[in-house]
Design an enzyme around this catalytic site. Sequence first.
Site, PDB file in Angstrom:
ATOM      1  CE  LYS A  53      -0.798   2.113   3.517  1.00  8.94           C
ATOM      2  NZ  LYS A  53      -0.363   3.459   3.085  1.00  8.94           N
ATOM      3  CD  GLN A  97      -3.739  -4.958   6.777  1.00  9.36           C
ATOM      4  OE1 GLN A  97      -3.872  -3.978   6.039  1.00  9.36           O
ATOM      5  NE2 GLN A  97      -4.128  -6.158   6.424  1.00  9.36           N
ATOM      6  CG  ASP A 120      -9.910  -0.984   4.597  1.00  9.24           C
ATOM      7  OD1 ASP A 120      -9.640  -1.341   3.427  1.00  9.24           O
ATOM      8  OD2 ASP A 120      -9.199  -1.269   5.573  1.00  9.24           O
TER       9      ASP A 120
END
Length: 290
Positions: A53, A97, A120
Amino acid sequence: MVQILDGKATALQIKDEIANEVRTLTRQGQRPPHLAAVLVGTDGASMTYVANKEKSSHEVGFTSSVYRLPEATTEAQLLDTIAFLNEDPEVDGFIVQLPLPRHINEQHIIDAISPEKDVDGFTPINTGKMVLGEECFLPATPMGICTLLGRYGIETEGRHCVVVGRSNIVGTPAANLLSRKGFNCTVTLCHSRTRNLAELTRQADILVVAMGKPEYITADMVKEGAVVVDVGIHRIEDASKKSGYRLIGDVKHSEVDAKCSWVTPVPGGVGPLTIVSLLQNTLLAYKRRR
């Protein structure tokens, strides 16, 4: 002959489009979009994903930052970090995460993320808007699946799509999105407790597999000419590889690919589009905030 839904090539194309837009913004004197990530602990797969990322963010001209917290971080400490990022005017979007250490309640953490920075697409507000068909941040992997099908011009309208896997991260939102206007699939959502699963998967014109089980889908479970999207990715020890492992999916490609019209490879299929979707969501968050 089977044709490949090349996620890697598609991701590169979209990255070029994003990079061109960011260059235009910075030439106008605006700051670049800023994507942050919070990583708790040292899980290998999570560390790899966050590193990718970060690399992709830099490739398109984004500012990228990573908050690396120790495994022993408490839920309260993590919530403090999220509160800071929610308020930081220089951060347009961020991810926490997953998975998190077992002593931290993941839903508490997701609920604490500002919906305006939830690139997300996991918060209840973005999930609810997605179900209602309203504008929102879509979850990255389902968004990547839809992007891949759209970019390759796969016919979806009226076709039977079977989604195997009901997670809130992939299966359930993918089923929702593919049933909506723009795709108009007739969707069947299956899971590990589905009776006669193979009978249903054999009916699929488009089969999306997010089961989390290595090579679960075999040739006898796939209809001739189906489009197969394999979301799974698993590390298997392999001494012949320099890395010491090889990557396989939820589909047994050595058997299944010969029956497909289109198929996503593993690696190089859905995975690259997941990160690109985060970049697209971050650019959208940036534009909304400005």
